[in-house]
Design a protein around this motif. Structure first.
Motif, PDB file in Angstrom:
ATOM      1  N   HIS A 106       0.830  -1.213   0.000  1.00  0.00           N
ATOM      2  CA  HIS A 106       0.000   0.000   0.000  1.00  0.00           C
ATOM      3  C   HIS A 106       0.865   1.264   0.000  1.00  0.00           C
ATOM      4  CE1 HIS A 106      -3.684   2.270   1.491  1.00  0.00           C
ATOM      5  NE2 HIS A 106      -2.705   3.125   1.691  1.00  0.00           N
ATOM      6  N   GLU A 107       1.789   1.335   0.939  1.00  0.00           N
ATOM      7  CA  GLU A 107       2.607   2.551   1.044  1.00  0.00           C
ATOM      8  C   GLU A 107       3.486   2.728  -0.193  1.00  0.00           C
ATOM      9  OE1 GLU A 107       1.982   4.726   3.240  1.00  0.00           O
ATOM     10  OE2 GLU A 107       0.696   3.437   4.454  1.00  0.00           O
ATOM     11  N   HIS A 149       1.832   4.609  -2.900  1.00  0.00           N
ATOM     12  CA  HIS A 149       1.852   6.065  -2.656  1.00  0.00           C
ATOM     13  C   HIS A 149       3.152   6.703  -3.168  1.00  0.00           C
ATOM     14  CE1 HIS A 149      -1.854   6.583  -0.529  1.00  0.00           C
ATOM     15  NE2 HIS A 149      -1.514   5.852   0.517  1.00  0.00           N
ATOM     16  N   HIS A 176      -8.590   6.905  -2.296  1.00  0.00           N
ATOM     17  CA  HIS A 176      -7.953   6.212  -1.174  1.00  0.00           C
ATOM     18  C   HIS A 176      -9.019   5.616  -0.267  1.00  0.00           C
ATOM     19  CE1 HIS A 176      -5.359   6.056   2.510  1.00  0.00           C
ATOM     20  NE2 HIS A 176      -4.431   5.781   1.623  1.00  0.00           N
TER      21      HIS A 176
HETATM   22 ZN   LIG Z   1      -2.608   5.135   2.142  1.00  0.00          ZN
END
Ligand SMILES: [Zn+2]
Length: 301
Positions: free
Chosen positions: A235-236, A239, A252
């Motif tokens: 997930h990160e 980003h 998101h």
């Molecule tokens: Zn996030």
């Protein structure tokens, strides 16, 4: 939260200090609490030569500073409060913190990402050859991206294109590159969103892992299991690469939010949770229930 290690959890002075009410510092009068702090610094190897005498002197001050430096916590000249005691509490339980743990988690996260890459490559081949795609891949893309293989009949779904597959492959391959560079792209530190935040990442990184990203129950939260930590990594990492993956829009949406299941495909393509969940779905040979991450019932998985 509270200190969890049985080594010192019964000491009320330390528990108050861990809430910064008030933190312990030089000349702290509670000698029993100071002795526990000193013994913790010895036992964790932070200050192996400290005398356990109950006197909060310069050597104890220095060792507390070492904790703050080593884990990139806020420097607070030898003051043992929430951050320092919370970290020692994890180390006392044999836990691992932040980047150190995240780096070892790139193995499992990488396996999941590779499973997704393989599935997408096979899908591409089946699209080109006109053969039947793997049902698992079809289900994962339908569930997490609202993509269909045949022309779509429901409004939030749409038929997948070769370009969609290439975009997903590009992203997943970028994640593998980031995991391979984890030594420089991951860091331990105090998250901007607060010390209890497990991990966060701005566009272009780095990914900051807080002390709450740990494999034991801690002052910062309950333990996070390996599958859920892998979901956080994926997930990160999204980003880091996708400027449209940010939090203040309709993109998101957490995989634990019912709205996730009806997010239109063109937004889901930028949702970090979709990338984490497809990889988990394929590697798990089905959508995990609950899904992995920090949602209800999932944290420890
Ligand atoms: Zn996030």
């Amino acid at each position: 939260m509270a200190l969890r290690s049985p080594f010192w959890s019964a000491n009320q002075r330390l528990q108050r200090a861990a809430q910064n009410q008030t933190a312990m510092k030089q000349f702290e009068p509670d000698q029993a609490a100071v002795k526990l702090l000193q013994q913790a610094l010895v036992n964790t190897g932070i200050g192996p030569l400290i005398k356990v005498d109950g006197i909060f002197g310069p050597k104890t001050v220095a060792a507390v500073g070492t904790v703050q430096t080593r884990f990139n916590m806020d420097r607070d000249a030898g003051v043992a409060g929430r951050q320092t005691l919370g970290i020692l509490d994890i180390l006392l339980q044999g836990g691992t913190i932040g980047r150190d743990l995240a780096q070892s988690d790139t193995v499992l996260a990488g396996q999941k990402v590779r499973a997704a890459i393989l599935a997408l490559n096979l899908l591409k081949i089946s699209q080109n050859n006109g053969t039947t795609p793997a049902p698992l891949t079809v289900a994962a893309l339908r569930t997490h991206f609202r993509f269909t293989i045949a022309p779509a009949t429901i409004s939030v779904t749409r038929q997948i294109t070769g370009r969609d597959i290439d975009n997903m492959l590009l992203r997943y391959n970028q994640l593998l590159g980031l995991f391979a560079a984890s030594a420089t792209r991951f860091r331990t530190g105090v998250p901007v969103n607060g010390i209890n935040t497990a991990a966060e990442a701005p566009l272009n990184g780095p990914i900051t892992f807080g002390p709450g990203f740990t494999n034991v129950n801690s002052h910062f939260g309950d333990l996070i299991g390996p599958n859920s930590r892998a979901a956080i990594l994926i997930h990160e990492a999204v980003h880091v690469f996708d400027s449209q993956s940010g939090i203040n829009n309709d993109t998101h949406i957490s995989e634990f939010d019912p709205a996730y299941n009806i997010q239109p495909a063109d937004r889901a393509l930028h949702n970090p949770s979709s990338f984490a969940s497809v990889a988990a779905h394929i590697q798990n040979n089905g959508d995990p229930s609950p899904r992995f991450g920090l949602g209800p019932g999932a944290r420890g998985l």
